[in-house]
Design a protein around this motif. Structure first.
Motif, mmCIF file in Angstrom:
data_model
loop_
_atom_site.group_PDB
_atom_site.id
_atom_site.type_symbol
_atom_site.label_atom_id
_atom_site.label_comp_id
_atom_site.label_asym_id
_atom_site.label_seq_id
_atom_site.Cartn_x
_atom_site.Cartn_y
_atom_site.Cartn_z
ATOM 1 N N LEU A 1 0.809 -1.221 0.000
ATOM 2 C CA LEU A 1 0.000 0.000 0.000
ATOM 3 C C LEU A 1 0.843 1.273 0.000
ATOM 4 N N HIS A 2 0.468 2.209 -0.885
ATOM 5 C CA HIS A 2 1.060 3.534 -0.939
ATOM 6 C C HIS A 2 0.111 4.527 -0.275
ATOM 7 N N PRO A 3 0.606 5.667 0.115
ATOM 8 C CA PRO A 3 -0.305 6.699 0.627
ATOM 9 C C PRO A 3 -1.361 7.090 -0.401
ATOM 10 N N ALA A 4 -0.979 7.073 -1.682
ATOM 11 C CA ALA A 4 -1.934 7.469 -2.722
ATOM 12 C C ALA A 4 -3.062 6.468 -2.892
ATOM 13 N N ASP A 5 -2.929 5.269 -2.316
ATOM 14 C CA ASP A 5 -3.968 4.249 -2.463
ATOM 15 C C ASP A 5 -5.147 4.486 -1.535
ATOM 16 N N GLN A 6 -5.009 5.434 -0.631
ATOM 17 C CA GLN A 6 -6.099 5.708 0.302
ATOM 18 C C GLN A 6 -7.274 6.349 -0.417
ATOM 19 N N GLY A 7 -8.483 5.979 -0.030
ATOM 20 C CA GLY A 7 -9.668 6.582 -0.626
ATOM 21 C C GLY A 7 -10.822 5.605 -0.720
ATOM 22 N N LEU A 8 -11.793 5.926 -1.585
ATOM 23 C CA LEU A 8 -12.986 5.103 -1.759
ATOM 24 C C LEU A 8 -12.793 4.093 -2.883
ATOM 25 N N TYR A 9 -13.210 2.877 -2.629
ATOM 26 C CA TYR A 9 -13.214 1.808 -3.627
ATOM 27 C C TYR A 9 -14.659 1.317 -3.754
ATOM 28 N N THR A 10 -15.199 1.414 -4.961
ATOM 29 C CA THR A 10 -16.612 1.094 -5.178
ATOM 30 C C THR A 10 -16.748 -0.186 -5.984
ATOM 31 N N CYS A 11 -17.516 -1.119 -5.455
ATOM 32 C CA CYS A 11 -17.821 -2.384 -6.139
ATOM 33 C C CYS A 11 -19.208 -2.243 -6.775
ATOM 34 N N THR A 12 -19.271 -2.409 -8.084
ATOM 35 C CA THR A 12 -20.517 -2.224 -8.824
ATOM 36 C C THR A 12 -20.898 -3.507 -9.549
ATOM 37 N N ALA A 13 -22.179 -3.871 -9.477
ATOM 38 C CA ALA A 13 -22.700 -5.051 -10.179
ATOM 39 C C ALA A 13 -23.874 -4.622 -11.054
ATOM 40 N N LYS A 14 -23.936 -5.182 -12.271
ATOM 41 C CA LYS A 14 -24.959 -4.761 -13.221
ATOM 42 C C LYS A 14 -25.418 -5.936 -14.073
ATOM 43 N N PHE B 1 -29.129 -6.922 -16.861
ATOM 44 C CA PHE B 1 -30.042 -6.217 -17.758
ATOM 45 C C PHE B 1 -31.238 -5.605 -17.019
ATOM 46 N N ILE B 2 -31.447 -5.991 -15.762
ATOM 47 C CA ILE B 2 -32.561 -5.434 -14.989
ATOM 48 C C ILE B 2 -32.163 -4.143 -14.282
ATOM 49 N N GLY B 3 -30.948 -4.089 -13.749
ATOM 50 C CA GLY B 3 -30.529 -2.902 -13.022
ATOM 51 C C GLY B 3 -29.110 -3.045 -12.506
ATOM 52 N N ASN B 4 -28.726 -2.165 -11.582
ATOM 53 C CA ASN B 4 -27.375 -2.193 -11.029
ATOM 54 C C ASN B 4 -27.409 -1.805 -9.558
ATOM 55 N N SER B 5 -26.323 -2.123 -8.878
ATOM 56 C CA SER B 5 -26.194 -1.810 -7.457
ATOM 57 C C SER B 5 -24.713 -1.672 -7.141
ATOM 58 N N SER B 6 -24.376 -0.933 -6.082
ATOM 59 C CA SER B 6 -22.967 -0.739 -5.744
ATOM 60 C C SER B 6 -22.815 -0.515 -4.244
ATOM 61 N N ILE B 7 -21.588 -0.678 -3.783
ATOM 62 C CA ILE B 7 -21.239 -0.393 -2.400
ATOM 63 C C ILE B 7 -19.826 0.166 -2.382
ATOM 64 N N SER B 8 -19.561 1.132 -1.485
ATOM 65 C CA SER B 8 -18.248 1.768 -1.400
ATOM 66 C C SER B 8 -17.538 1.342 -0.125
ATOM 67 N N ILE B 9 -16.240 1.149 -0.239
ATOM 68 C CA ILE B 9 -15.386 0.780 0.894
ATOM 69 C C ILE B 9 -14.355 1.883 1.078
ATOM 70 N N LEU B 10 -14.260 2.442 2.286
ATOM 71 C CA LEU B 10 -13.290 3.488 2.587
ATOM 72 C C LEU B 10 -12.012 2.843 3.106
ATOM 73 N N LEU B 11 -10.914 3.101 2.402
ATOM 74 C CA LEU B 11 -9.612 2.547 2.791
ATOM 75 C C LEU B 11 -8.719 3.665 3.321
ATOM 76 N N ASP B 12 -8.257 3.527 4.574
ATOM 77 C CA ASP B 12 -7.293 4.450 5.175
ATOM 78 C C ASP B 12 -5.931 3.770 5.216
ATOM 79 N N VAL B 13 -4.916 4.483 4.780
ATOM 80 C CA VAL B 13 -3.547 3.971 4.841
ATOM 81 C C VAL B 13 -2.840 4.680 5.979
#
Length: 561
Positions: free
Chosen positions: A314-327, A329-341
């Protein structure tokens, strides 16, 4: 032999025997009990022959490299009943190509390159009974595909690329409604060939599978053991062995949405996507283009996928939000993970997403203007760090009085940056820092563009820039002056005035004016405009020694035997 007997014999031979003759290059025309026919086998044809006799009832053109069926190509053949065009390269069928074939009962297009069929073209062939399309590349059937084939009793779509088909394709078939009434069937058998297709047995195929299971005479499947090709956990199963649920949009979850990891450590982010059919899952994060991490997907159960994002070292620049998205033909959904370094010292900057205290906080950066273009500058910097291959920099640039400046992230291995489209008579500041630190002393340059609009031609050649240096060694062109931050800013006005006077003196005494460049260097302090403190001189000396030492270590050496 009597002449009348010979004549009768000839007439009999002409009426009841097959007579053939070459009517087109590589083709033969003949007559049999079905009528007149044209046969072309492996003939060198560039298209459907023109001037085909109008009395033909059968055409057979095979292995002749035909590529398309043009508009109204058979429109004059009103008697044509059998059309065989097998094993060619037909990829395109014009929507009007069957125009005028009201008596056609058989169309065979086996072994061509069709990806789709203009099904409305069959409005011109209401008497068509046999349609052979096997061994093509057809991957979809629209709901109206069989609507214009009321007399069809044989349909072969085997060995194509069909994966998902709606049951409505067959429910819209006029013959299906006719034969499923309580009345006596009007035809003996209706044959369907749908095997050898890559059927995708997910929720989208549920209606079609139920239709197949419900078929009964006079409808007959040529091969009743239709097989699933996917998803993987259903591959190889027969239609009658699978039970499909209704489709649902994705729901995404994660076991942990707030994670803190030490600098240099490894982390695997995980999310779960539940959906029918199987969704496409991807991760979104700021540095995806520059630092693309490895993604792994695995199946938890029939409806759930686990997606993992592996982040090493891990680098300091890797800190932030990581969003997992699934899609799907009916629709989509997502969730965000906050990573602190978190740095080893434990201090984390939550406002910028980067640690405030890092191991290389006090690294001295040697920055200078290395090139001047017509409407911009190029800066160059050097920094002695423990791991140059993983050191990131941030450029801070904007108007001097602007508190929030534009930030540009520079990856490892790059030590130059160019600024263009500078405005005249404008004061700018540009800084270089490690990672996303705030600018420190010795990491910035303040410069001002000139406003001598009376000499536009000269300005086109070179922007007039006066540079004010922040505690650093800066090489500037002849006729331009540098001041340190310890000097008052009236130094800047003095620099500007002396610089203009010198430019005027050079133009009046030199016959060949030399354009100023940054290749001719002199120390600004030589002009006596600004004085450096002993500490600043010591910083410069140490920085120069570090950079020179690094350069010497990078030079190739050879051993002497």
């Amino acid at each position: 032999m009597d002449a009348s007997i010979i004549f009768c014999f000839i007439v009999f031979f002409l009426l009841f025997s097959h007579i053939s003759s070459e009517c087109f290059p590589g083709c033969s025309c003949g007559t049999d009990r079905y009528g007149r026919s044209l046969t072309c086998m492996a003939a060198p044809l560039s298209g459907i022959p023109k001037d085909i006799p109008e009395d033909l009832t059968k055409i057979r053109i095979e292995k002749s490299q035909l590529s398309e069926l043009p508009k109204a190509v058979f429109s004059h053949l009103k008697l044509l009943k059998h059309l065989w065009l097998n094993f060619n390269d037909i990829a395109i069928i014009n929507i009007k190509s069957l125009e005028g074939l009201g008596n056609l009962t058989e169309l065979r297009l086996q072994g061509n390159k069709l990806r789709s069929v203009p099904w409305t073209a069959f409005e011109e062939t209401p008497n068509l009974k046999i349609l052979d399309l096997k061994h093509n590349r057809i991957d979809a059937l629209p709901e109206h595909a069989l609507k214009f084939l009321p007399a069809l009793t044989y349909l072969d779509l085997s060995s194509n690329q069909l994966s998902v088909v709606s049951k409505d394709v067959f429910l819209n078939w006029p013959l299906y409604h006719t034969e499923n009434k309580d009345e006596q069937p009007t035809v003996s058998n209706v044959v369907l060939a749908l095997h050898e297709n890559p059927w995708l047995c997910d929720c989208r195929l549920g209606g079609f599978i139920e239709f197949i299971k419900s078929l009964s005479p006079p409808f007959i499947l040529m091969n009743s053991y239709l097989t699933c090709s996917g998803p993987d956990f259903k591959a190889g199963k027969f239609f009658h062995e699978v039970h499909l649920k209704t489709c649902v949009k994705p729901v995404v979850s994660s076991p942990d949405t707030n994670i803190t990891v030490l600098l240099g450590g490894n982390i695997t982010l995980t999310c779960f996507a539940t959906a029918r059919p199987e969704p496409a899952v991807r991760w979104i994060y700021d540095l995806k283009i520059l630092r693309g991490f490895h993604e792994i997907q695995s199946r938890v159960d029939e409806d759930t996928i686990r997606s993992q994002l592996i982040i090493p070292s891990l680098h300091p620049a890797d800190q932030g939000l990581y969003t997992c998205t699934a899609k799907n033909f009916i629709g989509n959904s997502s969730i965000s993970i906050l990573l602190d370094v978190k740095s080893p010292e434990g201090s984390v900057s939550h406002s910028s997403g980067f640690p405030a205290a890092i191991a290389e906080e006090n690294v001295y950066i040697d920055i200078r203007i290395s090139k001047q273009t017509v409407y911009g500058i190029t800066i160059e910097w050097h920094a002695v760090t423990e791991n140059p291959a993983e050191t990131w920099f941030t450029i801070h640039f904007g108007h001097y009085d602007t508190i929030k400046k534009e930030q540009i992230y520079i990856g490892p291995g790059i030590n130059t940056y160019s600024v263009t489209d500078l405005l005249p008579a404008t004061k700018y500041e540009i800084c270089v820092t490690l990672k996303k630190q705030a600018p420190q002393k010795g990491q910035c340059i303040v410069f001002v563009t000139g406003s001598d609009f009376n000499e536009m031609e000269q300005r086109e050649k070179l922007i007039h820039i006066v540079v004010i240096v922040f505690a650093m060694v800066l090489a500037v062109p002849a006729g331009m002056y540098a001041c340190t931050t310890n000097a008052k800013f009236n130094c800047f006005e003095r620099c500007t005035e002396i610089w203009r006077n010198r430019r005027h003196s050079e133009r009046s005494h030199m016959p060949d004016e030399r354009q100023g460049t940054f290749d001719s260097l002199q120390a600004a302090s030589d002009e006596g405009l600004c004085k450096e403190s002993s500490k600043e001189q010591e910083d410069r000396r140490r920085s120069a020694e570090k950079i020179q030492k690094t350069k010497n270590e990078q030079r190739p050496t050879a051993e002497l035997n």
